[in-house]
Each structure stands twice: as C-alpha cells, then as structure tokens.
Design a protein around this motif. Structure first.
Motif, short mmCIF file in Angstrom:
data_model
loop_
_atom_site.label_atom_id
_atom_site.label_comp_id
_atom_site.label_asym_id
_atom_site.label_seq_id
_atom_site.Cartn_x
_atom_site.Cartn_y
_atom_site.Cartn_z
N TRP A 1 -4.54 -7.60 -7.01
CA TRP A 1 -5.30 -8.65 -6.33
C TRP A 1 -6.36 -9.30 -7.22
CZ3 TRP A 1 -3.47 -10.80 -2.24
CH2 TRP A 1 -2.67 -10.09 -1.36
N GLU B 1 0.83 -1.20 0.00
CA GLU B 1 0.00 0.00 0.00
C GLU B 1 0.87 1.26 0.00
OE1 GLU B 1 -0.38 -2.50 2.27
OE2 GLU B 1 -2.17 -3.42 1.39
N SER C 1 -8.18 -14.62 -2.25
CA SER C 1 -7.57 -13.34 -1.90
C SER C 1 -6.96 -13.30 -0.50
CB SER C 1 -8.58 -12.20 -2.05
OG SER C 1 -9.74 -12.48 -1.30
N TYR D 1 -0.85 4.18 -1.84
CA TYR D 1 -2.24 3.99 -1.41
C TYR D 1 -3.24 4.15 -2.56
CZ TYR D 1 0.15 4.42 3.02
OH TYR D 1 1.02 4.24 4.05
N ASN D 2 -2.82 3.87 -3.77
CA ASN D 2 -3.67 3.97 -4.95
C ASN D 2 -4.49 2.68 -5.06
OD1 ASN D 2 -4.75 4.07 -7.56
ND2 ASN D 2 -3.07 5.34 -8.28
N THR D 3 -5.81 2.79 -4.89
CA THR D 3 -6.67 1.61 -4.90
C THR D 3 -6.74 0.96 -6.27
OG1 THR D 3 -8.60 3.02 -5.23
CG2 THR D 3 -8.06 2.40 -2.96
N THR D 4 -6.54 1.73 -7.34
CA THR D 4 -6.58 1.16 -8.69
C THR D 4 -5.46 0.14 -8.86
OG1 THR D 4 -7.40 3.28 -9.49
CG2 THR D 4 -6.61 1.72 -11.14
N TYR D 5 -4.24 0.50 -8.43
CA TYR D 5 -3.11 -0.41 -8.55
C TYR D 5 -3.28 -1.63 -7.66
CZ TYR D 5 -0.69 3.57 -10.76
OH TYR D 5 -0.33 4.60 -11.58
N LEU D 6 -3.79 -1.40 -6.45
CA LEU D 6 -3.97 -2.52 -5.52
C LEU D 6 -5.02 -3.50 -6.03
CD1 LEU D 6 -3.83 -0.48 -2.21
CD2 LEU D 6 -2.13 -2.10 -3.02
N ASP D 7 -6.13 -2.98 -6.57
CA ASP D 7 -7.18 -3.84 -7.14
C ASP D 7 -6.65 -4.62 -8.33
OD1 ASP D 7 -8.88 -2.88 -5.22
OD2 ASP D 7 -9.91 -1.46 -6.56
N GLU E 1 -8.70 -12.73 -6.60
CA GLU E 1 -10.12 -12.55 -6.29
C GLU E 1 -11.00 -13.36 -7.23
OE1 GLU E 1 -10.63 -8.34 -6.26
OE2 GLU E 1 -9.62 -8.11 -4.33
#
Length: 138
Positions: A57, A43, A66, A48-54, A61
């Motif tokens: 994963w 993170e 996950s 903390y960029n949610t686009t990259y984290l999603d 998922e």
C-alpha cells in the motif's frame, strides 16, 4: 469475494512487477481499498503480515490514494516477500501509467526501481553458489 469478476483489462491497464523469481500482474480499479491476490483476500494470502501489507500500500499512501483504489494482483513464483515487493513495483508502475505526474513523487522513494538481485547459480565443485567443501591440509 466475488470470484465471477472477469479480468479483461487491456495491456495499458496492467502494471508488471518482478522481484527474484516472483512476477506480479497488477490491476487497479476504483474502489474502497481492497486487496485481492490470486482470487484470495490479500490479508489472508499474506498471512496477516503487516510488513507485507504496508509494503504493497506504500505507493498509494504516498499519493494519498489509499482508499480510492482496489488492487487486484495475479502473482506467480517466489516466496511471499518477493511477491509482495513485485506487487509494490507493479502498483507504482501502473500509477505512473495512469498519471505522468506521479512519477516525480514515487521515484525518490525508490518505488520505481526494479531490484535486480536474483539467486546466483550453483557452480560445479561447490556445494552452493560460493560455498566450497571444507579444505583439509592433511
């Protein structure tokens, strides 16, 4: 983060992902869903960029895995977007190495496709790869 963990995995346990100039070596270890990139929490590394984290994963998922694996990635080159997509490809390839049936689930979503688009080289007489100097008739 425990920095004294030794990464002495065999070649069969490495998922290699590439995108633009980024190269990611990915390891999956049984755990509770942690992401570690270059010995830093994922993170924090991805700002903390949610686009990259999603993006990273997503293959796990789709297989409902996950929270069963920790992802450890060693990434070189490129920017954050290229690195995140390289890690995603590495995770997907490694999941296919672990279990052959995963391939039929991941393939339709495009997780196993290497995006071969890279930066085009600059040509002489031009400012960039295709941008020409302004033409003046007089």
């Amino acid at each position: 983060m425990n920095s004294n963990v030794q990464l002495n995995f065999r070649k069969e346990q490495i998922g290699l992902g590439k995108r633009k100039k980024a190269v990611a070596r990915v390891f999956l270890i049984p755990g509770d869903g942690n992401l570690i990139i270059n010995k830093t929490y994922g993170e924090k590394y991805l700002q903390y960029n949610t686009t990259y984290l999603d993006l990273i994963w997503a293959p796990l998922e789709k297989l409902n895995l996950s929270k069963q694996f920790d992802i450890i990635a060693i990434v070189k080159g490129g920017g954050l977007t290229g690195q995140a997509e390289a890690i995603q490809l590495g995770v997907a390839r490694l999941l296919c190495k672990i279990k052959k049936e995963n391939r039929s689930v991941l393939k339709p979503f495009g997780f196993l496709t290497r995006d071969s688009r890279i930066k085009e080289r600059k040509k002489y007489g031009l400012r960039k790869a295709r941008k020409a100097p302004q033409y003046s008739k007089r």
